[in-house]
Scaffold this motif. Structure first.
Motif, PDB file in Angstrom:
ATOM      1  N   TYR A  25       0.924  -1.340  -0.445  1.00 63.43           N
ATOM      2  CA  TYR A  25      -0.385   0.011  -0.098  1.00 63.43           C
ATOM      3  C   TYR A  25       0.804   1.141   0.064  1.00 63.43           C
ATOM      4  CZ  TYR A  25      -4.637  -2.848   0.150  1.00 63.43           C
ATOM      5  OH  TYR A  25      -5.939  -3.862   0.025  1.00 63.43           O
ATOM      6  N   TRP A  31       0.213   5.521   0.694  1.00 56.99           N
ATOM      7  CA  TRP A  31      -0.378   5.495   2.115  1.00 56.99           C
ATOM      8  C   TRP A  31       1.128   5.364   3.577  1.00 56.99           C
ATOM      9  CZ3 TRP A  31      -4.992   1.187   2.723  1.00 56.99           C
ATOM     10  CH2 TRP A  31      -6.079   1.349   1.969  1.00 56.99           C
ATOM     11  N   SER A  46      -4.828   8.310   2.815  1.00 58.29           N
ATOM     12  CA  SER A  46      -5.585   7.190   1.947  1.00 58.29           C
ATOM     13  C   SER A  46      -7.571   7.640   1.984  1.00 58.29           C
ATOM     14  CB  SER A  46      -6.776   5.843   2.856  1.00 58.29           C
ATOM     15  OG  SER A  46      -6.845   5.706   4.479  1.00 58.29           O
TER      16      SER A  46
END
Length: 117
Positions: A25, A31, A46
């Motif tokens: 991610y 993120w 996010s």
């Protein structure tokens, strides 16, 4: 934005490998993560706050939507009065407490509140 009762406040996923999850991610979406012990990491940047909980089990439906409410006892009773089932009773964690419930269709959600230190 100030949190309000009954709004979706947090989304929690399951992960079988937190380090691989964070790497994915971070690289894919940018993120950022904050670890809370070896079995939990929270994410930001996010669009909504959330986290990943480490699990050894197979992940069937790995998303837990978390609502916020200022009075857990009141909302817990209301959920039970409306045929909801408590799946995880109220427990404390650093900074708050929460419980999980099943709606009449079997969807599992959680409700949390902050605790004052």
């Amino acid at each position: 934005m100030k949190p309000f009762n009954n709004h979706i406040n947090y989304i929690e996923f399951k992960s079988t490998d937190l380090e691989a999850t964070k790497l994915f991610y971070t690289r894919a979406f940018g993120w950022t993560f904050t670890d809370y012990g070896p079995n939990y990491t929270a994410f930001e940047n996010s669009g909504i706050s959330g986290g990943f909980e480490k699990t050894e089990n197979s992940i069937i439906n790995g998303v837990l939507v978390v609502l916020q409410h200022k009075n857990l006892e009141d909302i817990k009773q209301k959920i039970m009065d409306l045929s909801g089932t408590i799946s995880v009773d109220i427990f404390s964690f650093p900074g708050g407490k929460r419980f999980q419930f099943l709606d009449p269709s079997g969807n599992e959600l959680a409700v949390w509140c902050e605790t004052e230190d």
